[in-house]
Design a protein around this motif. Sequence first.
Motif, short mmCIF file in Angstrom:
data_model
loop_
_atom_site.label_atom_id
_atom_site.label_comp_id
_atom_site.label_asym_id
_atom_site.label_seq_id
_atom_site.Cartn_x
_atom_site.Cartn_y
_atom_site.Cartn_z
N CYS A 128 0.83 -1.21 0.00
CA CYS A 128 0.00 0.00 0.00
C CYS A 128 0.87 1.25 0.00
O CYS A 128 1.79 1.38 0.82
CB CYS A 128 -0.91 0.02 1.23
N TYR A 143 -1.97 0.23 -4.88
CA TYR A 143 -1.77 -1.09 -4.29
C TYR A 143 -1.04 -1.94 -5.32
O TYR A 143 -1.50 -2.11 -6.44
CB TYR A 143 -3.10 -1.75 -3.92
N GLU A 149 -7.43 -8.70 -4.75
CA GLU A 149 -6.89 -8.56 -3.39
C GLU A 149 -6.67 -7.10 -3.05
O GLU A 149 -6.96 -6.65 -1.94
CB GLU A 149 -5.57 -9.33 -3.30
N GLY A 150 -6.16 -6.34 -4.03
CA GLY A 150 -5.90 -4.93 -3.77
C GLY A 150 -7.17 -4.14 -3.51
O GLY A 150 -7.25 -3.36 -2.56
N GLN A 158 -8.72 -4.42 -0.10
CA GLN A 158 -8.13 -3.66 1.00
C GLN A 158 -8.93 -2.39 1.28
O GLN A 158 -8.86 -1.83 2.37
CB GLN A 158 -6.67 -3.30 0.68
N THR A 212 5.65 1.05 6.56
CA THR A 212 4.65 1.90 5.91
C THR A 212 4.66 3.31 6.49
O THR A 212 4.55 4.30 5.76
CB THR A 212 3.25 1.28 6.07
N ASP A 242 -3.31 -1.61 4.85
CA ASP A 242 -4.14 -2.78 4.61
C ASP A 242 -4.98 -3.07 5.85
O ASP A 242 -4.69 -2.62 6.96
CB ASP A 242 -3.29 -3.98 4.20
N GLN A 243 -6.05 -3.85 5.65
CA GLN A 243 -7.03 -4.06 6.71
C GLN A 243 -6.46 -4.83 7.90
O GLN A 243 -6.88 -4.61 9.04
CB GLN A 243 -8.25 -4.77 6.16
N ASP A 244 -5.55 -5.73 7.64
CA ASP A 244 -4.95 -6.46 8.76
C ASP A 244 -4.22 -5.50 9.69
O ASP A 244 -4.34 -5.59 10.92
CB ASP A 244 -3.98 -7.53 8.24
#
Length: 706
Positions: free
Chosen positions: A143, A158, A164-165, A168, A364, A681-683
Motif C-alpha cells: 500500500c 496497491y 486482493e488490492g 483492502q 509503511t 491494509d485491513q490487517d
Amino acid sequence: MSDKTPPPPPTAKLQWVEQNQPFSTQFDDFYFSSTNGLEETQYVFIQHNALLERWQKPLQKNHFVIAETGFGTGLNFLTAWHSWNQCNPLTQGGQAARLHFISVEKYPLSIPDLQKALSLWPQLKDLSKELLEHYPAQPASACHRLTLDLGRITLSLYFGDATEGLRQFSPCSTKGQPCSKGYTFGQQPLVVDAWFLDGFTPTRNPDMWTPELFSTIAGLSNKGTSFSTFTSAGSVRRGLQDVGFTCFKSPGFGKKREMLAGTFVGLNNEQTNVPIPPKRGDTANHYWHLQNPAPADQSNNGVLIIGGGLAGCLTARALADRGVAVTLLEQNNQLALEASGNRQGMVYTRLSPHNNPLSRFNLTAQLFANHFYSRLFDKQSLFQLAGAQTGVLHLALSDKQEKHYRLLANIYEQSPDFCQWLNPQQASEISGIQQRFSGLWLPKSGWLSPRKLCKTLVAHPNINVQLGAQVERLTPNQHRWEAVDKFGKSLAIAASAVIANAHAARQLSQTAYLQLSSIRGQVTHIENSPDALNRLKTVLCGEGYIAPANDGIHCLGATFNLKDDNLNITQVDHSTNLDNLAKMVQFQTNDLCDLQLGGRVGFRTTTPDYFPVVGPVPNAKNMLIDFEKLRHRANAQIELPGSGHPGLYAILGLGSRGLAYGPLAAELLANLLLGEPLPIDQDLYTHLHPARFLIRDLIRDKTSTI
C-alpha cells in the motif's frame, strides 16, 4: 508463513517498439493505443464516465473517488488529474473538492520505464514530474499513499493482485473475507464514483477478469457509480451485469470496434451492495473492527480535537485540508508542551526485514512520513519549514542489527532513495564524522522541531485553536459531542470528536479502559559541542540518537525510565545519553570534559503491543456484552459489528515515534471520518483499532477495566 519480508512485486517486462510505444512481453499487448494513447484515455475513461459534465456541477461530497484496475504507465491517472484541474470542481458548500484516485497494479513499471513512457505526453509534463518525484522507485510495501498538487490530489496505489488490492479498500472480516453486512470502517462507507476498468484484454490477462473482481467492484459501488472499459468482451459484460451494473456498447477508440460503459443500479434495483457469502467452513469471520454507518455525513458540522501535541495538530491539519472546520483544544498556554515539546525530534522507526505486523507498520509509516514532510505545503516542505531533510543513518551496533539492515538493503536495492547499506567509510562520508560501524542510510528522512511543526500545521483558516482549554469530560449532546471543563463550562461542541491527549485520555470515561502507559524520557542538550559533533551532517541512530545542531545546540537522547515519574533532570540520565553517544561518535577523552549540559524531561505514551491507538472509540460495556462468547471460544461466530460511541475517535499511544507514526495515523483518522480509502491494509488496521484490547481480554478471559 515466513516471517521474512517478501520481495517487492516484480516489475513489468517491456519492449519499446515503433514511436517508443511500451509493449508488455508478459501479456503480449500494448499499454495504450498506438494511434494516440492520451486521446484513447480521454475518450474511453473521461468521456464515457461523463466526468467533465459531472465535475461542472457541485459535488455532494468533499471528494470524488475514481478506482482503476491496472496503473500501468500512469497515463489514466495523469489524464484524470489534468481534467480535474481544468474543471476545478467545488462542493455544494462552495469549497474546492479533492480527487482520490485508487489504482491496483500487479506488475509496476520501473522508474526509468515510467519516465520514458510519460515523456510521450509533453502536455502532462508538470504532473508527470511531480508523480515521478514521489512514485516508489521499487515498491517497498503493498500500500502506498501519495498526496500531490498541494493536497488536491490523492493517489492510493496497491501493488499486487487486482481483487486482493481492491478488497483492502472494502470492509472485510478479520479473516479477509468480503463483508456483505453493509458495515463500514468509519462514519461513512467508501463509495467509488467512477471505475476505469483497464488492464490487458481478458483473452491475454484472464487471471484479473474474474467473478471475484466483479463482486468486489460492486461492493465498492453505489447507485449511480459509473464504469467504462476499453474491452467489449462478453465475459466482462456478463460479469458486470451479474453484480448489478447496466452495460451498453459504444464505438471503440481507433481500431477497436466496440467498448463497454454503464452504471451501477444494484440487484433487483434495491441493493446497493452485493452480498458475498463467507468462505465455506470459516467460523471466525469477526467484524469487531467495523461498525454500522452513521445515518448521515456529519463531517461538515465540524470536529473538535482534544490535545495540541503532534497527534492533535497532525489530525487537525489532515481534516482542515479536506475542508473540515476544526476546533483544537489544548490545556496548556502553548502547543506541544508535553511529550511533543522536545527541541528536535527524529523521523525514524525501528525498521526490520521481518514480515510481522509491527514491522510492516513501521515500514509503511516511515515511507509515508518521508513523503509527507517532503511534499510541498505551499512553496516549501515541512522539512524546510520546521527542520531539515538531513537523512537518518541507523548504525549497526551489533551483529544482529547488521544482519537485519543488510537484508533490508538487499530487498530494496533498486530503491536507493528509500534505503542504502553503507560501509564505515561511506557512513563517515555521509555523516561528516568518522564512523567505525556500517549502517542503513535513509536519505529522505531527517529531523524536525515538534513545536515549530505544530505551529505550522495549525496555521490554517479551518483550524480554531483554543489554548488553556482543559477538558474535564466529553459528553454527547443531541448527536454532537461537547467538551466541558471542570467548572461545567462548555469549551466546544461539534458533530465529531477526536481524543488526542496522550495519557490524559485515561481520565475521560470513554477511553478510561485503554491500556496506555507513560514512560519517562530525558533528552540531553549540549551547548558547547566538540568539533566532532559540529561536523555532523545527518541524524545518527544507535542506542540513542543525535541530530545536527539546531540553533547551536545538539540534542541527544532519550532515556527510557520505566515506572519513574521524576520531573527533574538527573545527572544519571545525562551520563546514559553521553554513553550512548560515545558508541556512535568517536571522541577524544578531553572532548567530553566541561560540557555545558541542559535537557528536558518528557513522558511518552505507549501501548503494550507498541502499536498506536487509531480509530473509532468503542463503547466498552456494549462490546464486552456483544462479544462475550469469545471468552469461551476464540473462533465463535459473531455477526455483530463493533459497538462504538458515534462520531468519537482516538489517536493515541504514538510513543517515541510520534514524528514517524503521526502523519500516517492522522491520515487514517481523516479517512475514517470522511469515508475515504484507508492508507494501510485491513490487517494492519485491526492492530491499530482502539477495540483490540477489549477483544484480546475477552479471548484471554481477562477482566477489562472499564
